[in-house]
Design a protein around this motif. Sequence first.
Motif, PDB file in Angstrom:
ATOM      1  N   HIS A  96       0.849  -1.204   0.000  1.00  0.00           N
ATOM      2  CA  HIS A  96       0.000   0.000   0.000  1.00  0.00           C
ATOM      3  C   HIS A  96       0.872   1.237   0.000  1.00  0.00           C
ATOM      4  CE1 HIS A  96      -3.733  -2.163   0.109  1.00  0.00           C
ATOM      5  NE2 HIS A  96      -3.127  -3.023   0.898  1.00  0.00           N
ATOM      6  N   PHE A  97       1.061   1.771  -1.178  1.00  0.00           N
ATOM      7  CA  PHE A  97       2.010   2.859  -1.381  1.00  0.00           C
ATOM      8  C   PHE A  97       1.365   4.119  -1.968  1.00  0.00           C
ATOM      9  CE2 PHE A  97       5.659  -0.442  -1.740  1.00  0.00           C
ATOM     10  CZ  PHE A  97       5.894  -0.338  -0.374  1.00  0.00           C
ATOM     11  N   ASN A  98       0.055   4.259  -1.793  1.00  0.00           N
ATOM     12  CA  ASN A  98      -0.609   5.478  -2.257  1.00  0.00           C
ATOM     13  C   ASN A  98      -0.421   6.557  -1.196  1.00  0.00           C
ATOM     14  OD1 ASN A  98      -2.204   7.387  -3.428  1.00  0.00           O
ATOM     15  ND2 ASN A  98      -4.141   6.315  -3.119  1.00  0.00           N
ATOM     16  N   PRO A 108       6.578   4.775  -1.005  1.00  0.00           N
ATOM     17  CA  PRO A 108       7.129   3.591  -1.683  1.00  0.00           C
ATOM     18  C   PRO A 108       8.647   3.497  -1.649  1.00  0.00           C
ATOM     19  CG  PRO A 108       6.152   5.135  -3.265  1.00  0.00           C
ATOM     20  CD  PRO A 108       5.794   5.628  -1.898  1.00  0.00           C
ATOM     21  N   ASP A 109       9.332   4.580  -1.999  1.00  0.00           N
ATOM     22  CA  ASP A 109      10.797   4.471  -2.107  1.00  0.00           C
ATOM     23  C   ASP A 109      11.441   4.148  -0.760  1.00  0.00           C
ATOM     24  OD1 ASP A 109      10.542   4.977  -4.759  1.00  0.00           O
ATOM     25  OD2 ASP A 109      11.148   7.075  -4.661  1.00  0.00           O
ATOM     26  N   HIS A 110      10.950   4.746   0.304  1.00  0.00           N
ATOM     27  CA  HIS A 110      11.551   4.511   1.621  1.00  0.00           C
ATOM     28  C   HIS A 110      11.350   3.076   2.101  1.00  0.00           C
ATOM     29  CE1 HIS A 110      11.018   9.072   2.554  1.00  0.00           C
ATOM     30  NE2 HIS A 110      11.831   8.830   1.553  1.00  0.00           N
ATOM     31  N   VAL A 117      13.109  -4.261  -3.036  1.00  0.00           N
ATOM     32  CA  VAL A 117      11.919  -4.314  -3.900  1.00  0.00           C
ATOM     33  C   VAL A 117      12.028  -3.199  -4.931  1.00  0.00           C
ATOM     34  CG1 VAL A 117       9.403  -4.038  -3.983  1.00  0.00           C
ATOM     35  CG2 VAL A 117      10.462  -5.335  -2.115  1.00  0.00           C
ATOM     36  N   THR A 118      12.158  -3.583  -6.192  1.00  0.00           N
ATOM     37  CA  THR A 118      12.254  -2.575  -7.256  1.00  0.00           C
ATOM     38  C   THR A 118      10.934  -2.437  -8.011  1.00  0.00           C
ATOM     39  OG1 THR A 118      13.192  -4.276  -8.689  1.00  0.00           O
ATOM     40  CG2 THR A 118      14.751  -2.805  -7.571  1.00  0.00           C
ATOM     41  N   THR A 119      10.053  -3.426  -7.848  1.00  0.00           N
ATOM     42  CA  THR A 119       8.703  -3.339  -8.422  1.00  0.00           C
ATOM     43  C   THR A 119       7.699  -3.651  -7.327  1.00  0.00           C
ATOM     44  OG1 THR A 119       9.438  -4.066 -10.613  1.00  0.00           O
ATOM     45  CG2 THR A 119       7.097  -4.281 -10.139  1.00  0.00           C
ATOM     46  N   ALA A 120       6.792  -2.705  -7.067  1.00  0.00           N
ATOM     47  CA  ALA A 120       5.758  -2.936  -6.057  1.00  0.00           C
ATOM     48  C   ALA A 120       4.403  -2.696  -6.701  1.00  0.00           C
ATOM     49  CB  ALA A 120       5.945  -1.977  -4.883  1.00  0.00           C
ATOM     50  N   VAL A 121       3.457  -3.544  -6.342  1.00  0.00           N
ATOM     51  CA  VAL A 121       2.117  -3.384  -6.893  1.00  0.00           C
ATOM     52  C   VAL A 121       1.203  -2.907  -5.771  1.00  0.00           C
ATOM     53  CG1 VAL A 121       0.313  -4.432  -8.291  1.00  0.00           C
ATOM     54  CG2 VAL A 121       2.635  -5.376  -8.380  1.00  0.00           C
ATOM     55  N   HIS A 141       6.283   9.964  -9.658  1.00  0.00           N
ATOM     56  CA  HIS A 141       7.427  10.585  -8.979  1.00  0.00           C
ATOM     57  C   HIS A 141       8.273   9.594  -8.199  1.00  0.00           C
ATOM     58  CE1 HIS A 141       5.585  14.334 -10.066  1.00  0.00           C
ATOM     59  NE2 HIS A 141       4.468  13.894  -9.545  1.00  0.00           N
ATOM     60  N   SER A 142       7.991   8.321  -8.319  1.00  0.00           N
ATOM     61  CA  SER A 142       8.714   7.343  -7.502  1.00  0.00           C
ATOM     62  C   SER A 142       9.819   6.674  -8.304  1.00  0.00           C
ATOM     63  CB  SER A 142       7.737   6.276  -7.006  1.00  0.00           C
ATOM     64  OG  SER A 142       6.784   6.879  -6.159  1.00  0.00           O
ATOM     65  N   LYS A 143      10.910   6.400  -7.626  1.00  0.00           N
ATOM     66  CA  LYS A 143      11.986   5.619  -8.261  1.00  0.00           C
ATOM     67  C   LYS A 143      11.576   4.160  -8.370  1.00  0.00           C
ATOM     68  CE  LYS A 143      16.089   8.241  -7.092  1.00  0.00           C
ATOM     69  NZ  LYS A 143      17.071   8.391  -8.125  1.00  0.00           N
ATOM     70  N   THR A 144      10.854   3.681  -7.359  1.00  0.00           N
ATOM     71  CA  THR A 144      10.331   2.314  -7.406  1.00  0.00           C
ATOM     72  C   THR A 144       9.389   2.201  -8.601  1.00  0.00           C
ATOM     73  OG1 THR A 144      10.255   2.478  -4.994  1.00  0.00           O
ATOM     74  CG2 THR A 144       9.175   0.564  -5.985  1.00  0.00           C
TER      75      THR A 144
END
Length: 419
Positions: A96-98, A108-110, A117-121, A141-144
């Motif tokens: 949950h990265f919203n 997400p990045d932190h 984890v380079t790909t998160a859904v 805006h996320s690097k992930t």
Amino acid sequence: MDQGWGIRGDSVTCLAVVALSLAIALPASSQDVYDLLLKGGHVIDPKNKRNERLDIAISGGKVRKVARGIPTAHGRRVVDLSDYYVTPGLIDIHAHFNSEGDAHSLNPDHNALRNGVTTAVDAGSSGWKTFEQFKRKVIDHSKTRILAWVNIVGPGMAGGKIENDPAQMDSEAAASVALKYPQIIVGIKTAHFQPATWEAVDRAVKAAELSKTIVMVDFQNKPGRGYRELILEHMRPGDIHTHVYARGIPQLDAQKKVQSYMLEARRRGVLFDVGHGAGSLWFRIAVPAIQQGFLPDTLSTDLHKRSIMLPRSTMNNVMSKFLAMGLTLDQVIERSTINPAKAIRRPELGSIEEGGAADIAVLEVRKGQFAFLDSGHAKLTADKEIRCVLTVRNGEVVWDSEGLSRTDWRDAGPYSNFK
Ligand SMILES: [Zn+2]
């Protein structure tokens, strides 16, 4: 060393000088000089059946070469990984990265990149009404690499009243958002639905059919709306049940034996995901299931503001817990890389490919005494722990807890060297 030079005398010194000058005169061709050279790590890449020490050369955000013995001179930055495992960037299919849009999501990045984890859904934090705002504020805006399950509920995870309201569940609208953003949206999520009816699941499946995607189902077993019926009749092959080891899901019978319908659903292609979260990984369910051979298809965190606290459901801890419950390291890596990539139908992810995105996780398996907490207020002690020490995303080192890619400050030279 000094003594050796003295004993060998001038001729050897002379040879050394010749060799040195040759090295200076004949540098690696510019084609062969890589931005980053990861040397000597134990690579586990289940898709490509790699399980050996290899070097990985990276330039321009891509993996250029995977081979033994790539010369150190060919790397602008060389990282010695001989004490570590090197895997494809990990994939967490339930997080949950919203972080800009709701009360329970995390940055997400932190939280992803520091765990490899380079790909998160994101699993339905946003719905078909709010996805574009999520994309604008977070994803873009996320690097992930952030992908998404779009919630069948228009406003997404906006609280019980809204999530229990079938009027918010529009299959056509959800499908049209999924079709508009096929690069990001992997499928449809349904969760938290309390009424003992099939509206939420069936509308999510309908949206998936219309958009040619899949569903991720978070389900509560109720009289009149049974789990067996869910996995044998309502879900389709390729659809994913998340929270497979949660209390309230009848995976085991009274004797703790895995129910035959679990095996039947697996045979028909339904996938079972961990989705640890605050309430959904119970050792007293997962351990007997694993002992009987019922392993999850994918490991995932269901990471959010609560699950990151007591149960510490970070990707590295989820991996460590399954290692402690009897999976091999290879099985753990497979369920954190290529299996989730296949489950979300992104076969280009989850492996290390020459020409592919340079997304890499470097992991340490620490030995010692560790304790892990589950969602059922119980603990599991272990003698190993998996920890990410370095993450490469798109060729860039974005996490490096041991300073493996950095120079000792005494050798760092003048400020003007800083890039
Ligand atoms: Zn969740």
